[in-house]
Design a protein around this motif. Structure first.
Motif, PDB file in Angstrom:
ATOM      1  N   MET A  32       0.854  -1.192   0.000  1.00  0.00           N
ATOM      2  CA  MET A  32       0.000   0.000   0.000  1.00  0.00           C
ATOM      3  C   MET A  32       0.885   1.235   0.000  1.00  0.00           C
ATOM      4  O   MET A  32       1.865   1.303   0.753  1.00  0.00           O
ATOM      5  CB  MET A  32      -0.890   0.042   1.249  1.00  0.00           C
ATOM      6  CG  MET A  32      -1.982  -0.981   1.322  1.00  0.00           C
ATOM      7  SD  MET A  32      -3.072  -0.634   2.724  1.00  0.00           S
ATOM      8  CE  MET A  32      -3.899  -2.214   2.886  1.00  0.00           C
ATOM      9  N   ILE A  33       0.516   2.201  -0.829  1.00  0.00           N
ATOM     10  CA  ILE A  33       1.198   3.488  -0.831  1.00  0.00           C
ATOM     11  C   ILE A  33       0.146   4.589  -0.871  1.00  0.00           C
ATOM     12  O   ILE A  33      -0.955   4.397  -1.409  1.00  0.00           O
ATOM     13  CB  ILE A  33       2.163   3.624  -2.025  1.00  0.00           C
ATOM     14  CG1 ILE A  33       1.422   3.466  -3.358  1.00  0.00           C
ATOM     15  CG2 ILE A  33       3.304   2.620  -1.912  1.00  0.00           C
ATOM     16  CD1 ILE A  33       2.286   3.729  -4.581  1.00  0.00           C
ATOM     17  N   PRO A  34       0.436   5.753  -0.274  1.00  0.00           N
ATOM     18  CA  PRO A  34      -0.510   6.872  -0.344  1.00  0.00           C
ATOM     19  C   PRO A  34      -0.811   7.243  -1.798  1.00  0.00           C
ATOM     20  O   PRO A  34       0.051   7.144  -2.674  1.00  0.00           O
ATOM     21  CB  PRO A  34       0.236   8.001   0.378  1.00  0.00           C
ATOM     22  CG  PRO A  34       1.238   7.311   1.246  1.00  0.00           C
ATOM     23  CD  PRO A  34       1.644   6.074   0.488  1.00  0.00           C
ATOM     24  N   ALA A  35      -2.043   7.652  -2.055  1.00  0.00           N
ATOM     25  CA  ALA A  35      -2.458   7.981  -3.419  1.00  0.00           C
ATOM     26  C   ALA A  35      -3.546   9.053  -3.381  1.00  0.00           C
ATOM     27  O   ALA A  35      -4.132   9.328  -2.328  1.00  0.00           O
ATOM     28  CB  ALA A  35      -2.968   6.732  -4.130  1.00  0.00           C
ATOM     29  N   ILE A  42      -6.139  -4.449   7.342  1.00  0.00           N
ATOM     30  CA  ILE A  42      -6.543  -3.686   8.532  1.00  0.00           C
ATOM     31  C   ILE A  42      -5.320  -3.265   9.341  1.00  0.00           C
ATOM     32  O   ILE A  42      -5.191  -2.108   9.763  1.00  0.00           O
ATOM     33  CB  ILE A  42      -7.507  -4.523   9.402  1.00  0.00           C
ATOM     34  CG1 ILE A  42      -8.856  -4.670   8.709  1.00  0.00           C
ATOM     35  CG2 ILE A  42      -7.683  -3.907  10.791  1.00  0.00           C
ATOM     36  CD1 ILE A  42      -9.812  -5.630   9.389  1.00  0.00           C
ATOM     37  N   LYS A  43      -4.393  -4.197   9.542  1.00  0.00           N
ATOM     38  CA  LYS A  43      -3.195  -3.888  10.332  1.00  0.00           C
ATOM     39  C   LYS A  43      -2.329  -2.843   9.629  1.00  0.00           C
ATOM     40  O   LYS A  43      -1.782  -1.929  10.272  1.00  0.00           O
ATOM     41  CB  LYS A  43      -2.397  -5.167  10.609  1.00  0.00           C
ATOM     42  CG  LYS A  43      -3.125  -6.145  11.526  1.00  0.00           C
ATOM     43  CD  LYS A  43      -2.231  -7.262  12.041  1.00  0.00           C
ATOM     44  CE  LYS A  43      -1.975  -8.324  11.027  1.00  0.00           C
ATOM     45  NZ  LYS A  43      -1.236  -9.486  11.632  1.00  0.00           N
ATOM     46  N   MET A  44      -2.199  -2.930   8.322  1.00  0.00           N
ATOM     47  CA  MET A  44      -1.409  -1.953   7.575  1.00  0.00           C
ATOM     48  C   MET A  44      -2.030  -0.566   7.649  1.00  0.00           C
ATOM     49  O   MET A  44      -1.335   0.435   7.866  1.00  0.00           O
ATOM     50  CB  MET A  44      -1.287  -2.379   6.115  1.00  0.00           C
ATOM     51  CG  MET A  44      -0.390  -3.563   5.865  1.00  0.00           C
ATOM     52  SD  MET A  44      -0.235  -3.920   4.087  1.00  0.00           S
ATOM     53  CE  MET A  44       0.917  -2.651   3.583  1.00  0.00           C
ATOM     54  N   LEU A  45      -3.341  -0.494   7.437  1.00  0.00           N
ATOM     55  CA  LEU A  45      -4.022   0.802   7.471  1.00  0.00           C
ATOM     56  C   LEU A  45      -3.965   1.413   8.863  1.00  0.00           C
ATOM     57  O   LEU A  45      -3.848   2.636   9.017  1.00  0.00           O
ATOM     58  CB  LEU A  45      -5.467   0.639   7.003  1.00  0.00           C
ATOM     59  CG  LEU A  45      -5.618   0.297   5.511  1.00  0.00           C
ATOM     60  CD1 LEU A  45      -7.029  -0.209   5.218  1.00  0.00           C
ATOM     61  CD2 LEU A  45      -5.291   1.514   4.645  1.00  0.00           C
ATOM     62  N   ASN A  46      -4.034   0.577   9.890  1.00  0.00           N
ATOM     63  CA  ASN A  46      -3.880   1.062  11.266  1.00  0.00           C
ATOM     64  C   ASN A  46      -2.502   1.687  11.462  1.00  0.00           C
ATOM     65  O   ASN A  46      -2.373   2.776  12.038  1.00  0.00           O
ATOM     66  CB  ASN A  46      -4.086  -0.096  12.239  1.00  0.00           C
ATOM     67  CG  ASN A  46      -3.898   0.314  13.687  1.00  0.00           C
ATOM     68  OD1 ASN A  46      -4.528   1.240  14.175  1.00  0.00           O
ATOM     69  ND2 ASN A  46      -3.005  -0.387  14.383  1.00  0.00           N
ATOM     70  N   ASP A  47      -1.466   1.015  10.962  1.00  0.00           N
ATOM     71  CA  ASP A  47      -0.105   1.528  11.114  1.00  0.00           C
ATOM     72  C   ASP A  47       0.130   2.772  10.250  1.00  0.00           C
ATOM     73  O   ASP A  47       0.708   3.762  10.719  1.00  0.00           O
ATOM     74  CB  ASP A  47       0.913   0.449  10.731  1.00  0.00           C
ATOM     75  CG  ASP A  47       0.934  -0.706  11.716  1.00  0.00           C
ATOM     76  OD1 ASP A  47       0.453  -0.532  12.850  1.00  0.00           O
ATOM     77  OD2 ASP A  47       1.428  -1.790  11.342  1.00  0.00           O
ATOM     78  N   MET A  48      -0.303   2.737   8.998  1.00  0.00           N
ATOM     79  CA  MET A  48      -0.061   3.855   8.092  1.00  0.00           C
ATOM     80  C   MET A  48      -0.711   5.146   8.571  1.00  0.00           C
ATOM     81  O   MET A  48      -0.161   6.239   8.395  1.00  0.00           O
ATOM     82  CB  MET A  48      -0.592   3.523   6.693  1.00  0.00           C
ATOM     83  CG  MET A  48       0.207   2.481   5.936  1.00  0.00           C
ATOM     84  SD  MET A  48      -0.504   2.098   4.302  1.00  0.00           S
ATOM     85  CE  MET A  48      -0.178   3.629   3.415  1.00  0.00           C
TER      86      MET A  48
END
Length: 268
Positions: A41-44, A106-112
């Motif tokens: 996942m990268i910001p967009a 979910i875990k990635m979005l929580n961290d990001m």
């Protein structure tokens, strides 16, 4: 950010009851294995999702990674991301790969987004994605009941054992798997069996789906028998199939499984 959603196996799987909501109550052990997808996942500026690797059937908008984003966005108004999922774990194989992808999202979005969600809060969101999803939040061996979302601690470690997973490229739908099962309360204390010696599991720790599916798909039965012939301490179909796993003390020769999808490695 990149992460590696991993598969899981079921060690024992009892289908104990048909629920009023249409689901089934089960009893099983979920155990993580390191056969992994890759999720980036990268910001967009706008939300997007693409996948490579194994083709994922159905509408991409229904992918659990996207559903995870929408769940969190609805509550926290998080910024859009570009998602890329490289699919390696076989689909419809009893390995929970799709569930892992959603939970890891979910875990990635929580961290990001530095949301600070607790384990329990992430498991709550994961439950909305699917029955197996909450397991992948903590991602450690658990004894599972309910429809697969009720966890109990389990004193079980197979660290250092060698595992072989063989997928015969057969997709078994959940509907087909359950059509051959009559829900029955456990006749043994599965949790106690799982914490006994692994040498006691053969013939006692049972996957209820095998009763009909091994008859319907002789290749699955043959793979299980061959793993025992190669010296497996324990072998079983995982989930509702079609993947079969064998647990060994040492590495084995895999040359006669070249026509199948195979993963092997040490258990943590």
């Amino acid at each position: 950010m990149i992460t590696f959603p991993n598969a899981k196996i079921n060690i024992g799987l009892g289908i104990t009851e048909k629920r009023s909501d249409g689901f089934h109550n089960i009893a099983s052990c979920f155990y993580p294995v390191n056969w992994c997808d890759m999720l980036e996942m990268i910001p967009a500026k706008t939300l997007s999702f693409q996948s490579t690797g194994i083709e994922i059937p159905g509408n991409p908008d229904g992918n659990l990674c996207l559903k995870a984003y929408h769940l969190l966005n609805e509550k926290y108004d998080i910024p859009p991301v570009q998602m890329h999922l490289h699919k390696i774990i076989p689909i419809g194989a009893g390995l929970g790969g799709g569930s892992a992808d959603g939970a890891f999202a979910i875990k990635m979005l929580n961290d990001m987004n530095q949301l600070g969600l607790s384990i329990e809060e992430m498991e709550g969101f994961a439950t909305e994605l699917g029955s197996d999803c909450p397991f992948f939040i903590e991602n450690k061996p658990v004894y599972v009941t309910g429809r697969g979302e009720v966890f109990d601690t389990l004193d079980l470690s197979l660290e250092g054992k060698y595992i072989v997973l063989v997928n015969p490229n057969i997709h078994i739908s959940t509907k087909e798997a359950y059509s051959g099962v009559t829900p029955t309360p456990l006749s043994v204390d599965l949790k106690q069996l799982l914490t006994s010696s692994i040498n006691e599991w053969k013939g006692n720790v049972v996957n209820d789906f095998e009763h009909s599916l091994l008859k319907n798909y002789p290749v699955i039965d043959n793979i299980k028998k061959s793993l025992y012939q190669k010296g497996a301490i324990y072998a079983s179909m995982t989930g509702s199939g079609s993947t079969v796993f064998g647990i060994f003390d040492d590495e084995i020769d895999l040359s006669n499984y070249t026509e199948y999808m195979v993963w092997s490695g040490k258990l943590d």
